[in-house]
Design a protein around this motif. Structure first.
Motif, PDB file in Angstrom:
ATOM      1  N   LEU B 244     -23.698  19.167  20.276  1.00 58.57           N
ATOM      2  CA  LEU B 244     -23.357  18.539  19.003  1.00 58.57           C
ATOM      3  C   LEU B 244     -24.619  18.273  18.186  1.00 58.57           C
ATOM      4  O   LEU B 244     -24.639  18.435  16.966  1.00 58.57           O
ATOM      5  CB  LEU B 244     -22.612  17.229  19.281  1.00 58.57           C
ATOM      6  CG  LEU B 244     -21.948  16.563  18.103  1.00 58.57           C
ATOM      7  CD1 LEU B 244     -20.968  17.505  17.449  1.00 58.57           C
ATOM      8  CD2 LEU B 244     -21.228  15.300  18.548  1.00 58.57           C
ATOM      9  N   THR B 245     -25.667  17.873  18.900  1.00 56.52           N
ATOM     10  CA  THR B 245     -26.934  17.628  18.207  1.00 56.52           C
ATOM     11  C   THR B 245     -27.372  18.854  17.423  1.00 56.52           C
ATOM     12  O   THR B 245     -27.720  18.767  16.247  1.00 56.52           O
ATOM     13  CB  THR B 245     -28.029  17.278  19.230  1.00 56.52           C
ATOM     14  OG1 THR B 245     -27.550  16.240  20.062  1.00 56.52           O
ATOM     15  CG2 THR B 245     -29.296  16.860  18.554  1.00 56.52           C
ATOM     16  N   ALA B 246     -27.328  19.993  18.075  1.00 59.74           N
ATOM     17  CA  ALA B 246     -27.790  21.218  17.428  1.00 59.74           C
ATOM     18  C   ALA B 246     -26.899  21.577  16.255  1.00 59.74           C
ATOM     19  O   ALA B 246     -27.379  21.961  15.185  1.00 59.74           O
ATOM     20  CB  ALA B 246     -27.815  22.354  18.446  1.00 59.74           C
ATOM     21  N   LYS B 247     -25.605  21.434  16.429  1.00 59.54           N
ATOM     22  CA  LYS B 247     -24.680  21.759  15.342  1.00 59.54           C
ATOM     23  C   LYS B 247     -24.944  20.865  14.136  1.00 59.54           C
ATOM     24  O   LYS B 247     -25.037  21.324  13.000  1.00 59.54           O
ATOM     25  CB  LYS B 247     -23.240  21.557  15.805  1.00 59.54           C
ATOM     26  CG  LYS B 247     -22.706  22.628  16.745  1.00 59.54           C
ATOM     27  CD  LYS B 247     -21.315  22.224  17.212  1.00 59.54           C
ATOM     28  CE  LYS B 247     -20.951  22.834  18.527  1.00 59.54           C
ATOM     29  NZ  LYS B 247     -20.313  24.145  18.423  1.00 59.54           N
ATOM     30  N   GLU B 248     -25.045  19.591  14.403  1.00 59.50           N
ATOM     31  CA  GLU B 248     -25.236  18.655  13.296  1.00 59.50           C
ATOM     32  C   GLU B 248     -26.546  18.927  12.569  1.00 59.50           C
ATOM     33  O   GLU B 248     -26.623  18.841  11.349  1.00 59.50           O
ATOM     34  CB  GLU B 248     -25.230  17.211  13.819  1.00 59.50           C
ATOM     35  CG  GLU B 248     -23.854  16.737  14.197  1.00 59.50           C
ATOM     36  CD  GLU B 248     -23.851  15.291  14.683  1.00 59.50           C
ATOM     37  OE1 GLU B 248     -22.753  14.751  14.850  1.00 59.50           O
ATOM     38  OE2 GLU B 248     -24.940  14.716  14.909  1.00 59.50           O
ATOM     39  N   LEU B 251     -26.214  22.105  10.453  1.00 57.46           N
ATOM     40  CA  LEU B 251     -25.384  21.817   9.286  1.00 57.46           C
ATOM     41  C   LEU B 251     -26.168  21.063   8.230  1.00 57.46           C
ATOM     42  O   LEU B 251     -26.047  21.325   7.031  1.00 57.46           O
ATOM     43  CB  LEU B 251     -24.186  20.961   9.702  1.00 57.46           C
ATOM     44  CG  LEU B 251     -22.888  21.689  10.014  1.00 57.46           C
ATOM     45  CD1 LEU B 251     -21.802  20.684  10.309  1.00 57.46           C
ATOM     46  CD2 LEU B 251     -22.479  22.566   8.844  1.00 57.46           C
ATOM     47  N   GLU B 252     -26.972  20.120   8.699  1.00 54.23           N
ATOM     48  CA  GLU B 252     -27.768  19.344   7.767  1.00 54.23           C
ATOM     49  C   GLU B 252     -28.762  20.248   7.022  1.00 54.23           C
ATOM     50  O   GLU B 252     -28.967  20.093   5.816  1.00 54.23           O
ATOM     51  CB  GLU B 252     -28.501  18.225   8.523  1.00 54.23           C
ATOM     52  CG  GLU B 252     -29.181  17.197   7.650  1.00 54.23           C
ATOM     53  CD  GLU B 252     -28.240  16.545   6.651  1.00 54.23           C
ATOM     54  OE1 GLU B 252     -27.075  16.295   6.998  1.00 54.23           O
ATOM     55  OE2 GLU B 252     -28.679  16.304   5.503  1.00 54.23           O
ATOM     56  N   HIS B 253     -29.335  21.199   7.727  1.00 59.43           N
ATOM     57  CA  HIS B 253     -30.236  22.140   7.067  1.00 59.43           C
ATOM     58  C   HIS B 253     -29.490  22.913   5.991  1.00 59.43           C
ATOM     59  O   HIS B 253     -30.006  23.156   4.897  1.00 59.43           O
ATOM     60  CB  HIS B 253     -30.820  23.141   8.070  1.00 59.43           C
ATOM     61  CG  HIS B 253     -31.622  22.505   9.151  1.00 59.43           C
ATOM     62  ND1 HIS B 253     -32.308  21.327   8.975  1.00 59.43           N
ATOM     63  CD2 HIS B 253     -31.851  22.874  10.435  1.00 59.43           C
ATOM     64  CE1 HIS B 253     -32.922  21.014  10.101  1.00 59.43           C
ATOM     65  NE2 HIS B 253     -32.653  21.926  11.000  1.00 59.43           N
ATOM     66  N   ILE B 254     -28.276  23.319   6.324  1.00 58.34           N
ATOM     67  CA  ILE B 254     -27.486  24.105   5.361  1.00 58.34           C
ATOM     68  C   ILE B 254     -27.179  23.263   4.132  1.00 58.34           C
ATOM     69  O   ILE B 254     -27.324  23.710   2.994  1.00 58.34           O
ATOM     70  CB  ILE B 254     -26.198  24.608   6.041  1.00 58.34           C
ATOM     71  CG1 ILE B 254     -26.547  25.641   7.109  1.00 58.34           C
ATOM     72  CG2 ILE B 254     -25.242  25.199   5.018  1.00 58.34           C
ATOM     73  CD1 ILE B 254     -25.370  26.153   7.886  1.00 58.34           C
ATOM     74  N   ARG B 255     -26.786  22.019   4.364  1.00 62.01           N
ATOM     75  CA  ARG B 255     -26.496  21.130   3.234  1.00 62.01           C
ATOM     76  C   ARG B 255     -27.725  20.983   2.347  1.00 62.01           C
ATOM     77  O   ARG B 255     -27.644  21.083   1.123  1.00 62.01           O
ATOM     78  CB  ARG B 255     -26.127  19.737   3.756  1.00 62.01           C
ATOM     79  CG  ARG B 255     -24.707  19.634   4.177  1.00 62.01           C
ATOM     80  CD  ARG B 255     -24.386  18.189   4.571  1.00 62.01           C
ATOM     81  NE  ARG B 255     -23.337  18.232   5.557  1.00 62.01           N
ATOM     82  CZ  ARG B 255     -23.438  17.770   6.796  1.00 62.01           C
ATOM     83  NH1 ARG B 255     -24.544  17.176   7.191  1.00 62.01           N
ATOM     84  NH2 ARG B 255     -22.442  17.888   7.631  1.00 62.01           N
ATOM     85  N   ILE B 356     -27.746  13.182  19.153  1.00 60.79           N
ATOM     86  CA  ILE B 356     -28.869  12.296  18.895  1.00 60.79           C
ATOM     87  C   ILE B 356     -28.610  11.504  17.625  1.00 60.79           C
ATOM     88  O   ILE B 356     -28.874  10.309  17.550  1.00 60.79           O
ATOM     89  CB  ILE B 356     -30.170  13.119  18.806  1.00 60.79           C
ATOM     90  CG1 ILE B 356     -30.525  13.625  20.206  1.00 60.79           C
ATOM     91  CG2 ILE B 356     -31.309  12.303  18.227  1.00 60.79           C
ATOM     92  CD1 ILE B 356     -31.785  14.416  20.292  1.00 60.79           C
ATOM     93  N   GLY B 357     -28.024  12.174  16.627  1.00 63.53           N
ATOM     94  CA  GLY B 357     -27.724  11.485  15.377  1.00 63.53           C
ATOM     95  C   GLY B 357     -26.761  10.327  15.578  1.00 63.53           C
ATOM     96  O   GLY B 357     -26.972   9.233  15.073  1.00 63.53           O
TER      97      GLY B 357
END
Lengths: 422, 602
Positions: B244-248, B251-255, B356-357
């Motif tokens: 989940l950490t990696a996904k989030e 995604l944040e980079h994409i945003r 982590i988030g």
């Protein structure tokens, strides 16, 4: 066995069955490969950071806990294996905590015999006239770790001077450092955020209680070593260490950070190293901001040690103790001073509390000298330390786990500021 | 509390508003009591202070701004505060010539992330229509109601702000690259499987197949992908991440990428985010825990000019989230309910469902309850950080567009040894003859370690690793049958990443994609032509903006590599590991002249 496919081979050597999962990487390793990577990483840390020079006299801050026990063992081993040419010594502080330190010191004494490294013990009672038991009686269970931390740091420096060493190494591990990075961010302590990741610190860098001009360096060879792996190493090497927490409890805020760190490690095992990496980058970022003023250091007007104020923290705390105002120097000194003055006014007397500028001469100098008397007989064998290294390597003492958490890791604990303070 | 206020010399009566001292207080925040009107004024002032402080010294008035509007409480308040600001009479500016109204046009941008939920549940819905339980749950995910995009647009229209909406899957559109042109397409072909990564304990090996220009691809229509294709690509990207950490994080980079690019496309100069103090404190700690300390100053500063052509300001960063929520409540502002990006379904291990988030968020929120100044203190800490000057945007990380620190792989390999005893013992002991071993010898040892596991900076074993990879790639090309060029050069790009992304992409496992594509095939295999079939080796397409940076960096690096190679020809092999790296990938680097000739032949 050679032809049969191994059921669960070690990821590194592929020839022996793995017996452990390495906390740092998740690799499955055999005992020998684990020892190898563990020791090599410490060796790399020592070499890359140029921690020592050949011929250095190095004191190992020894509490009898796992970190310092493993540190003593590994340093001795590496010193022999890679021929560092170091003169190793053990240095212990006796805070005077009955049921905790007295037992752990027994462990250190056993280590001295096992590793054939000379040992010096300096005690709070002799240095300051107060043992931690006395202090706790005076001020209670809250905040007593401030005293312990400040005094220990200075005591280590004084011990180092007695031993005439160039360098003190402490067993702070990667978890401790990562935790301190987090703590310093949470508390907004930029100066400490800047230095808490540096592997070598001169005593000039710490919180107001370092020893002046002693040029004793401090370093943390376990900076990148996971706490879990230290435990693992001690376990598989069957090292003799003391594993009980200090009976004067830990502090809540740091406790939060520690729990958080463990949670992070569970989610991503590299978290600890990642935080240290971030901490190193942040350190550069603090420096890069030229508008931030880092404290300048002076010397204590009373004892002559390095201090960020005119009166060093140890002298301030001691003054408070001796005057029956133990809260002085803990938390809001100004408030306490004001309360004290009000009380003085009410009672008609006027003894001003020491402020940064009052050059009262305490009884400290004499106690420093007194401490030398306590050199145990073992210090006479300082020079024999290296001669016996070969034998020293084979120690696999029985596990006599008594109780306590290490001196070093505790050091900063209640006195949150200081990772370095061991 | 009364005491502390009294001590600070504040004249206050408990129970009464601290500002007007007449009205009964209704709000207590940060140890201070306010009545409703005074609180609103206080918040507006705080906001304008933030705006003023974020203004550059020599900034000319009249900049256009783009508000990043997610619909959450903070950005909702931000939009409203801007209306307030906009509606201020001009006389105020005339009276205060020193403080001209800095911003001219105000735009609102929104990213619709519903595809992260709906397609998945939509698929499940299709699959399990008969089963009642999941059918209902999935039905809720299908946007029967208005999408967040529509809601956001309605809110922007209410204020008369121009609205820019984008769907998160649109990151696969070429317009979101820096140049807004089709530069190339990169397919991430291999990374070490998760198990192998665990064994080697090394950095992930990331190999991308790169087509420098669209002509090299057989499918020119890929320039305008259908929505399904984009969603699918995004799902593959996210699906390949195992935690989940990696996904989030990705995604944040994409945003971030979408937002900065939207700012430029909307002809705005400044991107404004609604990051509150609470969120900022969480972010600071999270970045630290992710190993992104190097990028932390620019990601958390009040004003950040890291991204070329897009200044980012965070004027709410001194206001607690609770204050903003109060503000919304008092003003009767509706937030857009966050339809919670639901990433868990693709996660297999339960332990991976923590991130982590999220941990950091609950840590800070919990700590802030016990020690109410936590958020503010953390923000103040980060406010005093300045990024060291050596990093450049030109040399940014292809994945997160953040600064890249040099030598991180070496750093990591030194403190995490992954070589078996025999090899390094011999090299170490040979180097430790006289006194303490020299650092150079140590580096040599680390390098061979890396090389033998095929990762980065080895010298001898490198060519072997490369040839294997080329073979793999050839197989892939023929299987998928979508590429005309027989042997495209591959690029091992893990060395171009920043430390944080390098760490994050350790959680990448292409095997995961097999599960995912199997599911997709069940449902709509006729819809999408560019479908990844179960039989083909797992691979996914990188978003164009990452590809673009890769190509840029690659060009940048290849120039360096030639220099390094010629320099290295005479010198010994002890030198900067990055240069050695570049030299090794040199034959796989494309430069412009090559592109041209390729075009000609086709």
């Amino acid at each position: 066995m050679p032809s049969k496919p191994l059921k669960n081979p070690c990821n590194l050597c592929q020839s022996v069955r793995a017996i452990l999962k390495r906390p740092k990487t998740g690799q499955q390793l055999c005992k020998e490969c684990f020892f190898h990577v563990f020791e090599t990483e410490i060796h790399n840390t020592i070499v890359d950071n140029k921690l020592f020079k050949r011929g250095d006299r190095v004191a190992i801050g020894a509490s009898g806990g796992k970190d310092s026990t493993v540190l003593a063992y590994v340093l001795k081993l590496l010193n022999d294996r890679y021929d560092y040419g170091l003169d190793l010594m053990l240095l212990s502080i006796d805070e005077g905590i009955t049921g905790y330190r007295d037992d752990s010191l027994e462990t250190v004494k056993r280590n001295r015999d096992q590793y054939q490294i000379p040992l010096l013990i300096v005690s709070y009672k002799e240095l300051y006239g107060w043992s931690m038991d006395d202090i706790v009686k005076e001020i209670g269970r809250k905040n007593n770790c401030t005293f312990c931390g400040v005094f220990r740091r200075q005591a280590l420096d004084r011990g180092a001077i007695m031993l005439n060493v160039d360098h003190i190494v402490t067993g702070h591990n990667a978890d401790d450092i990562a935790e301190t990075v987090l703590m310093n961010i949470l508390r907004g302590d930029l100066p400490r955020l800047q230095r808490c990741t540096s592997i070598i610190t001169n005593d000039t860098s710490e919180d107001s209680s370092g020893i002046e001009t002693s040029k004793v360096l401090r370093s943390k060879p376990f900076k990148y070593t996971y706490e879990k792996e230290i435990v693992m190493y001690a376990y598989f090497k069957k090292l003799d260490y003391f594993s009980t927490e200090c009976i004067y409890s830990p502090n809540a805020y740091r406790g939060h950070a520690r729990v958080f760190l463990k949670d992070l490690e569970q989610v991503r095992r590299t978290s600890i190293v990642d935080i240290i990496h971030s901490g190193e980058a942040l350190s550069a970022s603090v420096v890069a901001n030229t508008t931030t003023k880092l404290p300048t250091l002076t010397t204590c007007t009373r004892c002559g040690y390095i201090s960020s104020n005119a009166l060093c923290k140890a002298c301030l705390l001691l003054e408070g103790l001796n005057r029956g105002l133990p809260q002085l120097g803990v938390g809001h000194s100004a408030k306490i001073r004001r309360q004290h003055e009000e009380r003085q006014r009410d009672s008609g007397t006027s003894t001003p509390l020491p402020t940064s500028s009052s050059p009262v001469v305490g009884g400290e100098e004499s106690t420093v000298l007194a401490a030398t008397v306590t050199l145990p007989s073992s210090t006479s064998s300082v020079d024999t330390g290296n001669a016996q290294t070969k034998d020293g390597l084979d120690y696999e003492a029985k596990v006599v786990v008594t109780h306590m958490k290490d001196l070093e890791t505790r050091i900063g604990q209640l006195q949150m500021p200081s990772l370095h303070s061991t | 509390m009364d005491n502390s206020l009294a001590k600070k010399g504040r004249n206050t009566t408990p129970g009464y508003c601290f500002k007007c001292k007449i009205a009964k207080s209704t709000i207590e925040i940060r140890y201070t009591e306010y009545c409703n009107p005074c609180f609103l004024i206080y918040l507006d002032h705080k906001f304008r202070t933030g705006l003023r402080n974020s203004r550059g010294a020599n900034q000319t008035p009249g900049d256009n701004v783009l508000i990043a509007f997610s619909g959450g409480p903070c950005s909702r308040a931000l939009v409203h505060l801007f209306e307030f600001y906009k509606s201020l009479p001009a006389e105020i500016n005339a009276k205060n010539p020193g403080q001209p109204k800095t911003y001219n046009e105000i735009h609102v941008a929104h990213i619709d992330e519903s595809c992260l939920n709906t397609p998945l549940s939509y698929l499940e819905n299709d699959k399990e229509t008969p089963s009642t339980g999941s059918g209902v749950g999935a039905g809720a995910g299908v946007p029967a109601t208005k999408t967040t995009m529509e809601k956001a647009q309605a809110i922007a229209a209410m204020y008369g702000f121009p609205f820019h909406g984008v769907r998160i899957e649109d990151i696969y559109d070429i317009e979101w690259t820096e140049s807004e042109k089709s530069d190339g397409v990169a397919t991430l072909l291999t990374c070490l499987p998760k198990e192998q990564l665990a064994i080697s304990g090394q950095a992930p090996e990331l190999v991308a197949q790169i087509y420098a220009s669209p002509e090299e691809r057989s499918t020119p229509e890929s320039q305008s992908l259908s929505r399904e294709e984009k969603v699918q690509r995004l799902q593959q990207l996210l699906g390949a991440l195992t935690t989940l950490t990696a996904k989030e994080t990705v995604l944040e980079h994409i945003r971030q990428r979408l937002l900065t690019q939207m700012t430029k496309k909307a002809r705005c100069d400044v991107l404004i985010t609604g990051t509150s103090a609470t969120k900022m404190a969480i972010q600071i700690l999270e970045l630290t825990a992710l190993g992104r300390g190097y990028a932390l100053p620019h990601e958390t500063a009040l004003v950040s000019t890291w991204v070329d052509g897009c200044k980012t300001i965070r004027p709410l960063k001194d206001i607690l989230q609770r204050e903003l929520e109060l503000f919304n409540a008092l003003k009767g502002l509706d937030t857009i309910p966050n339809n919670g990006v639901d990433l868990e379904p693709t996660l297999q291990a339960k332990s991976a469902a923590k991130s982590i988030g999220r941990l950091t968020s609950s840590f800070i929120v919990g700590l802030d309850k016990e020690f109410p100044s936590t958020a503010a203190t953390v923000c103040k800490t980060a406010a005093k950080l300045t990024m060291p000057a050596e990093a450049t945007y030109q040399n940014r990380c292809p994945v997160c567009a953040g600064p890249v620190q040099q030598g991180v792989q070496t750093w990591k390999s030194r403190i995490t040894v992954t070589t078996p005893p025999s090899s390094s013992l011999s090299s170490s002991s040979s180097s430790s003859s006289s006194s303490l071993p020299a650092a150079d010898a140590g580096h040599g040892q680390a390098d061979t370690g890396c090389g033998s596991s095929g990762i980065c900076c080895g010298s001898g074993s490198r060519s072997g690793a490369l040839s294997t990879r080329t073979g793999e790639q050839g197989r892939c090309g023929s299987n998928s049958g979508s590429h005309t060029s027989p042997a495209q050069p591959n690029l091992e790009f893990s060395s171009l990443l920043c430390y944080g992304c390098l760490t994050n992409l350790r959680d990448l496992d292409l095997k995961q994609l097999n599960h995912l594509s199997a599911r997709d095939d069940d449902n709509d295999d006729d819809d999408t032509a560019a479908q990844t079939h179960v039989s083909s080796p797992p691979a996914f397409v990188l978003p164009p903006f990452m590809t673009e940076t890769l190509l840029n960096r690659q060009g940048y690096d290849s120039a360096e590599a030639y220099k390094a190679a010629s320099a290295a020809a005479s010198s010994t092999n002890v030198r900067d590991p990055r240069e050695a790296l570049r030299e090794q990938i040199q034959e796989f680097l494309i430069n412009d002249s090559d592109d041209g000739s390729d075009d000609d032949t086709e």
